[in-house]
Motif scaffolding. Structure first.
Motif, short mmCIF file in Angstrom:
data_model
loop_
_atom_site.label_atom_id
_atom_site.label_comp_id
_atom_site.label_asym_id
_atom_site.label_seq_id
_atom_site.Cartn_x
_atom_site.Cartn_y
_atom_site.Cartn_z
N LEU A 115 0.62 -1.13 -0.07
CA LEU A 115 -0.06 0.13 -0.16
C LEU A 115 1.01 1.29 0.06
N ILE A 116 1.77 1.29 0.82
CA ILE A 116 2.72 2.53 1.24
C ILE A 116 3.54 3.03 -0.13
N PRO A 117 3.92 2.08 -1.12
CA PRO A 117 4.50 2.50 -2.07
C PRO A 117 3.51 3.01 -3.23
N ARG A 118 2.21 2.92 -3.00
CA ARG A 118 1.29 3.46 -4.08
C ARG A 118 0.84 4.78 -3.47
N LEU A 119 0.99 5.03 -2.20
CA LEU A 119 0.39 6.28 -1.68
C LEU A 119 1.00 7.39 -2.01
N ARG A 120 0.04 8.27 -2.58
CA ARG A 120 0.45 9.79 -2.96
C ARG A 120 0.02 10.90 -2.10
N THR A 121 -0.69 10.47 -1.02
CA THR A 121 -0.99 11.51 -0.02
C THR A 121 0.03 11.53 0.97
N ASN A 122 0.14 12.67 1.83
CA ASN A 122 1.12 12.96 2.57
C ASN A 122 0.82 12.07 3.92
N LEU A 123 1.47 11.00 3.95
CA LEU A 123 1.38 9.75 5.23
C LEU A 123 1.31 10.62 6.53
N LEU A 124 2.40 11.45 6.77
CA LEU A 124 2.59 12.27 7.76
C LEU A 124 1.38 12.88 8.40
N GLN A 125 0.99 13.67 7.40
CA GLN A 125 -0.19 14.79 7.82
C GLN A 125 -1.22 14.03 8.06
N VAL A 126 -1.67 12.51 7.35
CA VAL A 126 -2.91 11.92 7.56
C VAL A 126 -2.87 11.16 9.30
N LEU A 127 -1.40 10.63 9.42
CA LEU A 127 -1.29 10.05 10.76
C LEU A 127 -1.51 10.99 11.89
N TRP A 128 -0.77 12.16 11.68
CA TRP A 128 -0.89 13.32 12.60
C TRP A 128 -2.19 13.70 12.96
N ALA A 129 -3.24 13.88 11.77
CA ALA A 129 -4.54 14.47 11.90
C ALA A 129 -5.37 13.21 12.75
N ALA A 130 -5.23 12.03 12.39
CA ALA A 130 -6.00 11.10 12.93
C ALA A 130 -5.46 10.86 14.54
N ALA A 131 -4.38 10.92 14.84
CA ALA A 131 -3.87 10.89 16.23
C ALA A 131 -4.41 11.81 16.98
N ARG A 132 -4.84 13.05 16.62
CA ARG A 132 -5.22 14.22 17.13
C ARG A 132 -6.79 14.37 16.90
N GLY A 133 -7.39 13.30 16.42
CA GLY A 133 -8.77 13.25 16.05
C GLY A 133 -9.69 14.46 15.26
N GLU A 134 -8.53 14.98 14.34
CA GLU A 134 -8.96 15.71 13.44
C GLU A 134 -9.35 15.34 12.08
N THR A 135 -9.85 16.35 11.14
CA THR A 135 -10.26 16.21 9.95
C THR A 135 -9.44 15.25 9.14
N LEU A 136 -9.78 14.20 8.52
CA LEU A 136 -9.15 13.61 7.54
C LEU A 136 -9.73 13.83 5.98
N PRO A 137 -9.03 13.55 4.89
CA PRO A 137 -9.25 13.74 3.61
C PRO A 137 -10.30 12.59 3.24
N LEU A 138 -11.28 12.90 2.66
CA LEU A 138 -12.17 11.59 2.13
C LEU A 138 -11.92 10.76 1.27
N GLU A 139 -10.70 10.78 0.72
CA GLU A 139 -10.21 9.86 -0.18
C GLU A 139 -8.68 10.02 -0.08
N GLY A 140 -7.90 8.91 -0.46
CA GLY A 140 -6.18 9.35 -0.39
C GLY A 140 -6.05 9.31 -1.95
N GLU A 141 -4.88 9.80 -2.33
CA GLU A 141 -4.28 9.58 -3.60
C GLU A 141 -3.42 8.36 -3.69
N TRP A 142 -3.52 7.88 -4.96
CA TRP A 142 -2.84 6.46 -4.98
C TRP A 142 -2.41 6.32 -6.33
N SER A 143 -1.20 5.90 -6.74
CA SER A 143 -0.57 5.45 -7.80
C SER A 143 -1.55 4.77 -8.76
#
Ligand code: GLY
Length: 440
Positions: A298-326
């Motif tokens: 999965l990670i090699p295909r992920l184009r979304t900023n992984l750090l920002q997503v994990l940071w947002a989730a860890a703080r209970g903040e808004t997530l993008p509705l979909e990720g961007e993928w190769s």
């Protein structure tokens, strides 16, 4: 803002997470505890075991770590996320209560029943006599599952009542899984293709990831004993967009709603192990973390900023509705050591890693490796996952297997059929579109 991150764990999943974080804008220092020989090249290794949750919290406080990302299930079920949060630290991973979705199969079934999530019929038993009577009344095939964490070894698909009885005796009489096997689930045996569907949760919010498929048996054509996973690919052609929507609607959202109803916070990964039955997708199991080896595909295909997503989730903040993928797929082939899965071989020198990494589109993720005086040696059952991105499954497989051929260590074993089905469905789909034969 730059964030200092600690990844907890030391397998291929954690190496893939480290590589995804490494390419995320906004990353400051990156640590991994305990890591392995390959992770040590991409993150600063910290010699604290993943189960030492107090030691990890002390380290995170001392180093003023901004975000801790937990790979394996054991520290989550042991309450690492609760401990970190009590000590004012930000962590990606659910607390103990939510992690029981993986830590207790009986609890997961109870949540699924309350949420109306489709899954196999099952009963939980706390003694041999009543479990055995149930087995005799129902007949085989049946699935016998130790309730708690059993390092992937607690599930028996019993084709006969004798096999089912033997699995019950292993739990109740031989105590093979310790406390994890003192409650046992006896479950209906479902038939169909398996798909791993993961979603990042930020309490009530959901970011679904792309589907992946792993290979559990050691030998080609799904022969031999079960393993921790011998390979993986993503996406999964048979898991159509319609099925994906159905699973989000009938599995992920109701589970999230049921957790909210019980006031259980979930900031981490909900991993649904699905089986695509003739009656629709059903949940085989929930896990509370990224999959291994799914993450390596999965990670090699992920184009979304992984750090920002994990940071947002860890703080209970808004997530993008979909990720961007190769758009192209990723195929990951696991290389295991001699004797795996019954045993494993340690200290064998691994050669050819640089030649493998030079193959276009390839990343080599380390699992059971160690470094001795700068030389990489085997240090566990699953040693490496060789992942390749391609424009098609045919290309991704060709690149992955070219890189596998460049790597050598005594007794190395791998499957040769990872993503073969996906490649074949790609070929027959193209032939259909071109008006050619359909039964290749
Ligand atoms: N691939 C199976 C697991 O991560 O549990």
């Amino acid at each position: 803002m730059s964030l200092d991150v600690l990844v907890v764990g030391g397998g291929g999943r954690e190496h893939a997470l480290v590589s995804g974080l490494r390419r995320s804008p906004g990353l400051g220092r990156l640590f991994c505890a305990p890591g392995n020989a390959g992770i040590g090249r991409d993150a600063t290794p910290v010699s604290i075991e993943a189960e030492d949750i107090e030691g990890l919290a002390d380290f995170a406080l001392r180093e003023a770590i901004d975000l801790t990302v937990v790979g394996p299930e054991a520290p989550l079920v042991a309450g690492i996320a609760d401990l970190f949060r009590r000590r004012g630290l930000t962590i990606f991973g659910p607390g103990r209560e939510a992690a029981l979705l993986e830590g207790s199969k009986a609890f997961a079934k109870e949540v699924m029943a309350a949420a109306g999530v489709p899954t196999g019929a099952a009963r939980a038993f706390a003694d041999l006599e009543s479990a055995s009577a149930y087995v005799q009344a129902h007949g085989a095939p049946l699935v016998i599952k130790a309730d708690g964490l059993a390092a992937g070894k607690g599930v028996t698909v019993a084709q006969t009542t004798e096999e089912a009885e033997a699995a019950l005796r292993a739990c109740f009489l031989e105590d093979r899984f310790g406390p994890a096997g003192r409650t046992v689930l006896v479950e209906e045996c479902l038939v169909g293709e398996e798909v791993s569907f993961l979603a990042i949760l930020s309490d009530g919010q959901v970011l679904p990831l792309e589907p992946a498929q792993d290979y559990k048996r050691i030998f080609d054509r799904d022969q031999g004993p079960n393993t921790g996973g011998m390979g993986c690919y993503s996406p999964v052609p048979s898991f159509t967009p319609t099925l994906r929507e159905q699973v989000i609607r009938s599995v992920v959202k109701p589970t999230v709603a049921e957790l909210e109803r019980r006031a259980i916070s979930f900031r981490g990964v909900l991993y649904a192990g699905l089986i695509l039955t003739s009656g629709g997708p059903k949940v085989l199991e929930f896990n509370c973390r990224f999959g291994d080896p799914e993450t390596q595909a999965l990670i090699p295909r992920l184009r979304t900023n992984l750090l920002q997503v994990l940071w947002a989730a860890a703080r209970g903040e808004t997530l993008p509705l979909e990720g961007e993928w190769s758009s192209g797929p990723c195929v990951g082939v696991v290389m295991a050591s001699r004797g795996y899965p019954a045993s494993s071989s340690k200290g064998d020198v691994v050669s050819g890693l640089d030649r493998a990494a030079a193959v276009p589109g390839v990343q080599v993720f380390h699992s059971g490796t160690a470094s001795i005086d700068g030389t990489v040696v085997t240090a566990g059952g699953r040693v490496l996952t060789v992942s390749a991105l391609g424009q098609s499954f045919a290309e991704a497989r060709r690149l992955a297997y070219r890189a596998v051929a460049a790597i050598d260590f005594p007794g190395a074993q791998h499957r040769t059929d990872i993503a073969l089905r996906a490649e074949q469905s790609e070929v027959s789909g193209k032939e259909r579109r071109d008006g050619g034969p359909t039964d290749a």
